[in-house]
Write a protein that holds these residues in place. Structure first.
Motif, PDB file in Angstrom:
ATOM      1  N   PHE A 170      16.036  60.137  84.258  1.00  0.00           N
ATOM      2  CA  PHE A 170      16.854  60.361  85.516  1.00  0.00           C
ATOM      3  C   PHE A 170      16.137  59.631  86.365  1.00  0.00           C
ATOM      4  O   PHE A 170      16.835  58.851  87.261  1.00  0.00           O
ATOM      5  CB  PHE A 170      16.440  61.834  85.998  1.00  0.00           C
ATOM      6  CG  PHE A 170      16.977  62.263  87.380  1.00  0.00           C
ATOM      7  CD1 PHE A 170      18.542  62.375  87.514  1.00  0.00           C
ATOM      8  CD2 PHE A 170      16.063  62.311  88.401  1.00  0.00           C
ATOM      9  CE1 PHE A 170      18.903  62.790  88.743  1.00  0.00           C
ATOM     10  CE2 PHE A 170      16.658  62.430  89.781  1.00  0.00           C
ATOM     11  CZ  PHE A 170      18.129  62.577  89.987  1.00  0.00           C
ATOM     12  N   THR A 171      14.811  59.078  86.319  1.00  0.00           N
ATOM     13  CA  THR A 171      14.154  58.471  87.309  1.00  0.00           C
ATOM     14  C   THR A 171      14.674  56.988  87.117  1.00  0.00           C
ATOM     15  O   THR A 171      14.939  56.178  88.206  1.00  0.00           O
ATOM     16  CB  THR A 171      12.602  58.412  87.149  1.00  0.00           C
ATOM     17  OG1 THR A 171      12.032  59.698  87.457  1.00  0.00           O
ATOM     18  CG2 THR A 171      12.043  57.485  88.251  1.00  0.00           C
ATOM     19  N   PHE A 172      14.716  56.575  85.980  1.00  0.00           N
ATOM     20  CA  PHE A 172      15.376  54.988  85.760  1.00  0.00           C
ATOM     21  C   PHE A 172      16.739  55.014  86.089  1.00  0.00           C
ATOM     22  O   PHE A 172      17.162  54.256  86.785  1.00  0.00           O
ATOM     23  CB  PHE A 172      15.282  54.914  84.230  1.00  0.00           C
ATOM     24  CG  PHE A 172      14.050  53.850  84.054  1.00  0.00           C
ATOM     25  CD1 PHE A 172      14.021  52.493  83.806  1.00  0.00           C
ATOM     26  CD2 PHE A 172      12.853  54.562  83.567  1.00  0.00           C
ATOM     27  CE1 PHE A 172      12.930  51.735  83.708  1.00  0.00           C
ATOM     28  CE2 PHE A 172      11.821  53.923  83.450  1.00  0.00           C
ATOM     29  CZ  PHE A 172      11.791  52.514  83.503  1.00  0.00           C
ATOM     30  N   LEU A 173      17.650  55.883  85.903  1.00  0.00           N
ATOM     31  CA  LEU A 173      19.166  56.005  86.228  1.00  0.00           C
ATOM     32  C   LEU A 173      19.182  55.793  87.559  1.00  0.00           C
ATOM     33  O   LEU A 173      20.112  54.948  88.361  1.00  0.00           O
ATOM     34  CB  LEU A 173      19.785  57.195  85.627  1.00  0.00           C
ATOM     35  CG  LEU A 173      20.147  57.152  84.326  1.00  0.00           C
ATOM     36  CD1 LEU A 173      20.711  58.438  83.841  1.00  0.00           C
ATOM     37  CD2 LEU A 173      21.145  55.958  84.024  1.00  0.00           C
ATOM     38  N   TRP A 184      17.820  52.431  89.438  1.00  0.00           N
ATOM     39  CA  TRP A 184      18.714  51.521  89.368  1.00  0.00           C
ATOM     40  C   TRP A 184      19.966  51.473  89.990  1.00  0.00           C
ATOM     41  O   TRP A 184      20.678  50.514  90.567  1.00  0.00           O
ATOM     42  CB  TRP A 184      18.874  51.065  87.774  1.00  0.00           C
ATOM     43  CG  TRP A 184      17.760  50.389  87.060  1.00  0.00           C
ATOM     44  CD1 TRP A 184      16.937  50.754  86.241  1.00  0.00           C
ATOM     45  CD2 TRP A 184      17.547  48.955  87.447  1.00  0.00           C
ATOM     46  NE1 TRP A 184      15.735  49.813  86.046  1.00  0.00           N
ATOM     47  CE2 TRP A 184      16.234  48.746  86.850  1.00  0.00           C
ATOM     48  CE3 TRP A 184      18.131  47.973  88.117  1.00  0.00           C
ATOM     49  CZ2 TRP A 184      15.768  47.397  86.441  1.00  0.00           C
ATOM     50  CZ3 TRP A 184      17.444  46.645  87.944  1.00  0.00           C
ATOM     51  CH2 TRP A 184      16.367  46.389  87.127  1.00  0.00           C
ATOM     52  N   THR A 185      20.461  52.628  90.101  1.00  0.00           N
ATOM     53  CA  THR A 185      21.736  53.034  90.782  1.00  0.00           C
ATOM     54  C   THR A 185      21.554  52.505  92.361  1.00  0.00           C
ATOM     55  O   THR A 185      22.317  51.857  92.901  1.00  0.00           O
ATOM     56  CB  THR A 185      22.374  54.374  90.808  1.00  0.00           C
ATOM     57  OG1 THR A 185      22.408  54.496  89.208  1.00  0.00           O
ATOM     58  CG2 THR A 185      23.601  54.655  91.346  1.00  0.00           C
ATOM     59  N   MET A 231      23.426  64.570  84.776  1.00  0.00           N
ATOM     60  CA  MET A 231      24.342  64.680  83.860  1.00  0.00           C
ATOM     61  C   MET A 231      23.966  63.943  82.725  1.00  0.00           C
ATOM     62  O   MET A 231      23.864  64.443  81.545  1.00  0.00           O
ATOM     63  CB  MET A 231      25.802  64.868  84.062  1.00  0.00           C
ATOM     64  CG  MET A 231      26.294  66.175  84.700  1.00  0.00           C
ATOM     65  SD  MET A 231      28.061  65.994  85.218  1.00  0.00           S
ATOM     66  CE  MET A 231      28.078  64.822  86.520  1.00  0.00           C
ATOM     67  N   ILE A 232      23.933  62.628  82.854  1.00  0.00           N
ATOM     68  CA  ILE A 232      23.709  61.725  82.007  1.00  0.00           C
ATOM     69  C   ILE A 232      22.130  62.081  81.191  1.00  0.00           C
ATOM     70  O   ILE A 232      22.172  61.841  79.976  1.00  0.00           O
ATOM     71  CB  ILE A 232      23.889  60.283  82.228  1.00  0.00           C
ATOM     72  CG1 ILE A 232      25.079  59.760  82.914  1.00  0.00           C
ATOM     73  CG2 ILE A 232      23.178  59.239  81.190  1.00  0.00           C
ATOM     74  CD1 ILE A 232      25.381  58.615  83.243  1.00  0.00           C
ATOM     75  N   ALA A 233      21.229  62.255  82.152  1.00  0.00           N
ATOM     76  CA  ALA A 233      19.855  62.647  81.311  1.00  0.00           C
ATOM     77  C   ALA A 233      19.848  63.921  80.670  1.00  0.00           C
ATOM     78  O   ALA A 233      19.176  63.977  79.665  1.00  0.00           O
ATOM     79  CB  ALA A 233      18.927  62.604  82.677  1.00  0.00           C
ATOM     80  N   ILE A 289      18.858  50.455  77.822  1.00  0.00           N
ATOM     81  CA  ILE A 289      20.021  51.140  77.873  1.00  0.00           C
ATOM     82  C   ILE A 289      20.091  52.047  79.125  1.00  0.00           C
ATOM     83  O   ILE A 289      21.323  51.857  79.683  1.00  0.00           O
ATOM     84  CB  ILE A 289      20.116  52.149  76.684  1.00  0.00           C
ATOM     85  CG1 ILE A 289      19.835  51.336  75.251  1.00  0.00           C
ATOM     86  CG2 ILE A 289      21.204  52.959  76.597  1.00  0.00           C
ATOM     87  CD1 ILE A 289      21.252  50.661  74.904  1.00  0.00           C
ATOM     88  N   THR A 290      19.078  52.601  79.510  1.00  0.00           N
ATOM     89  CA  THR A 290      18.963  53.310  80.733  1.00  0.00           C
ATOM     90  C   THR A 290      19.005  52.486  82.150  1.00  0.00           C
ATOM     91  O   THR A 290      20.029  52.859  82.815  1.00  0.00           O
ATOM     92  CB  THR A 290      17.738  54.047  81.057  1.00  0.00           C
ATOM     93  OG1 THR A 290      17.489  54.742  79.768  1.00  0.00           O
ATOM     94  CG2 THR A 290      17.795  55.200  82.042  1.00  0.00           C
TER      95      THR A 290
END
Length: 177
Positions: free
Chosen positions: A22-25, A28-29, A83-85, A99-100
């Motif tokens: 979650f933190t990486f997503l 970067w977002t 949701m992705i995490a 990938i993340t």
């Protein structure tokens, strides 16, 4: 050739818990959207005639756009990142940092397309059958609306001349006879 060739393993860090993914997503977002909104704010300041002095209030526009980008990406990106995490934690797969990062930047591109790209969704035309995509874009600049009306009147005149009493057909359908 020597049989004792050592091959280094790739140095990839895998994220194996919900918090790291979650933190990486979200990082970067938020970073990508904030950067793009700052560029958009800079363009607005330049178009508005920024004199590039520190006392100019127009220099606040890039900063305000950056803050707006952060708020929008946190609001829209956090739900999707969650949701992705959760999805990656529910399957036996640990995504790598690469990938993340790609998923976070991809999510930012989708947010930017919707927020800055003027996305027109399909259901808009089903709710407003008389509206065309050209009419929708003409709403941004009223001077284009007059030119658009003239071109539509000319198209109707040409269509009625070429086709006689044939019913309405789309304006992009032209035949060379």
């Amino acid at each position: 050739m020597s049989d004792n060739v050592s091959v280094d393993k790739p140095d990839v860090t895998f994220l194996d818990n919900f918090r790291d993914i979650f933190t990486f997503l979200i990082t970067w977002t938020v970073t990508t959207v904030a950067f793009a909104f700052t560029l958009a704010g800079t363009r607005i300041a330049i178009v508005q005639g920024c004199k590039c002095t520190l006392s100019s209030p127009i220099l606040l526009i890039p900063l305000l756009m950056c803050i707006l980008g952060i708020c929008i990406s946190l609001w829209q990106g956090a739900l999707t990142a969650c949701m992705i995490a959760a999805l990656y934690r529910s399957i036996p797969y640990s995504p790598g940092v690469d990938i993340t990062t790609g998923l976070g930047i991809g999510q930012a591109i989708v947010i930017l397309y919707i927020q800055l790209g003027g996305a027109v969704f399909i259901h808009y035309f089903s709710c407003n059958p008389d509206e065309t995509e050209e009419d929708l874009h003409d709403d941004y600049d009223p001077s284009l609306k007059k030119e658009s009306m003239k071109s539509k009147q000319q198209d109707v005149a040409v269509d009625s001349w070429n086709t006689g009493l044939r019913m309405h057909r789309p304006k992009y359908y032209h035949t060379d006879r």
